[in-house]
Design an enzyme around this catalytic site. Sequence first.
Site, short mmCIF file in Angstrom:
data_model
loop_
_atom_site.label_atom_id
_atom_site.label_comp_id
_atom_site.label_asym_id
_atom_site.label_seq_id
_atom_site.Cartn_x
_atom_site.Cartn_y
_atom_site.Cartn_z
N CYS A 138 0.71 -1.29 -0.02
CA CYS A 138 0.09 0.14 0.08
C CYS A 138 0.86 1.08 0.11
O CYS A 138 1.37 1.72 0.98
CB CYS A 138 -0.95 -0.04 1.15
SG CYS A 138 -2.00 1.18 1.26
N CYS A 141 -0.35 3.91 2.18
CA CYS A 141 -0.18 3.93 3.34
C CYS A 141 1.40 4.29 3.87
O CYS A 141 1.47 5.00 4.83
CB CYS A 141 -0.44 2.45 3.99
SG CYS A 141 -2.03 1.81 3.36
N ASP A 142 2.25 3.62 3.21
CA ASP A 142 3.57 3.46 3.48
C ASP A 142 4.46 4.32 2.74
O ASP A 142 5.80 4.51 3.00
CB ASP A 142 4.04 2.23 3.78
CG ASP A 142 3.33 1.40 4.67
OD1 ASP A 142 2.74 1.82 5.51
OD2 ASP A 142 2.96 0.03 4.35
#
Length: 312
Positions: A138, A141-142
């Site tokens: 992701c 997200c990261d």
Amino acid sequence: MAEHIHCLIIGSGPAGYTAAIYAARANLKPVLYHGWQPGGQLTTTTDVENYPGYAEGITGPDMMNDFHKQALRFGTDIRNGVVTAVDFSERPFKVIIDEGKHEILAEAVIIATGASAKWLNIPSEQKFRLNGGGVSACATCDGFFYRNKEVAVVGGGDTAAEEATYLAKMCKKVYMIHRRDTLRASKAMQERVFKTPNIEMVWNSEIDEILGDEFVTGVRISNVKTNEKKEIPVAGVFIAIGHQPNTAIFKDFIDLDEQGYIKTVPGTTKTNVPGVFACGDAQDKVYRQAITAAGTGCMAALDAERFLAEQE
Ligand code: NDP
């Protein structure tokens, strides 16, 4: 003897817990089954920094723990157990838990079973994924953790193209590693990839191993045509080879699209079976964010509440 309840929620990610919070506050006395991964996909990520309300960021597991506590606070009956079969042919809907250990009859069902990222399933990938050492599925997200660094994205579909262009905005360089010599992604997405100067395509290549000790330092790839091996130094590897919605047990009753995502009536969480609602990643292949899953979880509880009120 089957247990007869108002509202069953299947799944415990942001969608399931949000549905539980709303359903409990609406006095639907929801019962929620965790599933095989309590807390859902977020429990496998490290820091979540884009969920509104957590100004300093929070870890995925801590955030899901907060969701859990909030759902409990309003009286959700949260249980361990996996739904292993359903019969949605008539109401109340029959739901089998843990292969027959328990049976539920529910007047309304909210499906929030999520999706699972597909992985390459090589040992080094799983090691760095689980220790937060630099493998993720992701970018939203990261990606932030790899600012000004070099990263690799694996895959050739729309997800990989999107991840690569997203990462290219913050990373020094993105290697897009694909096993063929053409992308599966839509033409528009392909153009965006090819026009981005700091994305380098690595065609006809598969990852043999992700290198590093505690943190990722590179990937060893092999060319599927020539068998030639090569190492590329990167700090992070984003696997974007597709997601699999966790919907197989519903397929005999619920309309799914060709990839297995639950079809809902646009703008609602209604499925083809009145009284069965779907939210979160089980029905969303486009956004797949915790916040959008939570949003549709709220919608599902409101839709279920209205449905149950109409039946009275
Ligand atoms: P796809 O199935 O479309 O693509 C998966 C990619 O990963 C393919 O290029 C495939 O290679 C590659 N792949 C699969 N398995 C492996 C493996 N084991 N090793 C190496 N490579 C592998 O998945 P997506 O998640 O990209 O997209 C799913 C659906 O969601 C699509 O319909 C897509 O259009 C849609 N989507 C739409 C978006 C949007 O509209 N904004 C955004 C994201 C997705 P190969 O090509 O060789 O099969």
